[in-house]
Motif scaffolding. Structure first.
Motif, mmCIF file in Angstrom:
data_model
loop_
_atom_site.group_PDB
_atom_site.id
_atom_site.type_symbol
_atom_site.label_atom_id
_atom_site.label_comp_id
_atom_site.label_asym_id
_atom_site.label_seq_id
_atom_site.Cartn_x
_atom_site.Cartn_y
_atom_site.Cartn_z
ATOM 1 N N GLN A 127 -9.554 67.218 80.204
ATOM 2 C CA GLN A 127 -10.919 67.636 79.893
ATOM 3 C C GLN A 127 -11.776 66.485 79.369
ATOM 4 O O GLN A 127 -13.004 66.616 79.291
ATOM 5 C CB GLN A 127 -10.894 68.770 78.862
ATOM 6 C CG GLN A 127 -10.722 68.343 77.409
ATOM 7 C CD GLN A 127 -9.318 67.848 77.079
ATOM 8 O OE1 GLN A 127 -8.391 67.944 77.877
ATOM 9 N NE2 GLN A 127 -9.162 67.322 75.870
ATOM 10 N N GLY A 128 -11.150 65.384 79.021
ATOM 11 C CA GLY A 128 -11.886 64.221 78.540
ATOM 12 C C GLY A 128 -11.930 64.134 77.031
ATOM 13 O O GLY A 128 -11.917 65.144 76.334
ATOM 14 N N THR A 129 -11.991 62.899 76.536
ATOM 15 C CA THR A 129 -12.137 62.654 75.104
ATOM 16 C C THR A 129 -13.176 61.554 74.919
ATOM 17 O O THR A 129 -13.172 60.549 75.632
ATOM 18 C CB THR A 129 -10.785 62.284 74.461
ATOM 19 O OG1 THR A 129 -10.953 62.165 73.042
ATOM 20 C CG2 THR A 129 -10.222 60.985 75.003
ATOM 21 N N GLN A 130 -14.063 61.762 73.961
ATOM 22 C CA GLN A 130 -15.183 60.833 73.766
ATOM 23 C C GLN A 130 -14.752 59.639 72.924
ATOM 24 O O GLN A 130 -14.109 59.797 71.877
ATOM 25 C CB GLN A 130 -16.340 61.555 73.068
ATOM 26 C CG GLN A 130 -17.545 60.678 72.788
ATOM 27 C CD GLN A 130 -18.319 60.317 74.039
ATOM 28 O OE1 GLN A 130 -18.612 61.170 74.882
ATOM 29 N NE2 GLN A 130 -18.645 59.030 74.186
ATOM 30 N N VAL A 131 -15.114 58.459 73.391
ATOM 31 C CA VAL A 131 -14.911 57.223 72.637
ATOM 32 C C VAL A 131 -16.280 56.590 72.421
ATOM 33 O O VAL A 131 -17.020 56.332 73.377
ATOM 34 C CB VAL A 131 -13.980 56.249 73.393
ATOM 35 C CG1 VAL A 131 -13.953 54.894 72.685
ATOM 36 C CG2 VAL A 131 -12.583 56.834 73.501
ATOM 37 N N ASN A 132 -16.607 56.367 71.169
ATOM 38 C CA ASN A 132 -17.865 55.720 70.810
ATOM 39 C C ASN A 132 -17.565 54.437 70.050
ATOM 40 O O ASN A 132 -16.858 54.460 69.040
ATOM 41 C CB ASN A 132 -18.726 56.634 69.942
ATOM 42 C CG ASN A 132 -19.299 57.786 70.735
ATOM 43 O OD1 ASN A 132 -19.838 57.613 71.822
ATOM 44 N ND2 ASN A 132 -19.203 58.982 70.186
ATOM 45 N N VAL A 133 -18.101 53.324 70.555
ATOM 46 C CA VAL A 133 -17.922 52.035 69.895
ATOM 47 C C VAL A 133 -19.294 51.592 69.396
ATOM 48 O O VAL A 133 -20.183 51.258 70.179
ATOM 49 C CB VAL A 133 -17.333 50.982 70.840
ATOM 50 C CG1 VAL A 133 -17.071 49.683 70.070
ATOM 51 C CG2 VAL A 133 -16.063 51.508 71.495
ATOM 52 N N SER A 134 -19.453 51.620 68.089
ATOM 53 C CA SER A 134 -20.763 51.330 67.509
ATOM 54 C C SER A 134 -20.608 50.895 66.068
ATOM 55 O O SER A 134 -19.713 51.357 65.354
ATOM 56 C CB SER A 134 -21.650 52.575 67.579
ATOM 57 O OG SER A 134 -22.885 52.352 66.922
ATOM 58 N N SER A 135 -21.516 50.026 65.638
ATOM 59 C CA SER A 135 -21.532 49.618 64.235
ATOM 60 C C SER A 135 -22.503 50.493 63.439
ATOM 61 O O SER A 135 -22.649 50.317 62.232
ATOM 62 C CB SER A 135 -21.925 48.150 64.123
ATOM 63 O OG SER A 135 -23.160 47.910 64.772
#
Length: 121
Positions: A113-121
């Motif tokens: 189903q997908g998993t969210q990855v967020n790369v942010s400072s």
């Protein structure tokens, strides 16, 4: 009914690490090739990494040297270790696998189903 369930996504700062897991649940005979794809907003889904039943791997150029795909000995769970993450890695990550439901059946392709990855400072 067979399902692929991802976990391990989240928010991480640039340069950080995350490890995604994908577990096949339900009754099946064998998992063959397993792969991770990702889709960023406004972009097409792209292959990130793939591992065959024999353990051969291949990676997208953009993640080579930073990501590592693996699977456990039972071949029911796969992993994507993501290091040195960059904002450009932000996306929904999907697990994909070819499974044989019985010893006599053909391969069927499944998506998680997908998993969210967020790369942010």
């Amino acid at each position: 009914q067979v399902q692929l369930v991802e976990s391990g996504g989240g928010l991480v700062q640039p340069g950080g690490s995350l490890k995604l897991s994908c577990t096949a649940s339900g009754t099946f005979f064998r998992m063959y090739t397993m792969a991770w794809y990702r889709q960023a907003p406004g972009k097409q889904r792209e292959l990130v990494a793939r591992i065959t039943a024999g353990g051969s791997t291949n990676y997208a150029e953009s993640v080579k040297g930073r990501f590592l795909i693996s699977r456990d000995n039972t071949r029911t769970t796969g992993f994507l270790q993501m290091n040195s993450l960059e904002p450009e890695d932000t996306a929904v990550y999907y697990c994909n696998a070819d499974l044989q439901t019985t010893s006599l059946s053909t391969l069927i392709n499944y998506w998680g189903q997908g998993t969210q990855v967020n790369v942010s400072s």
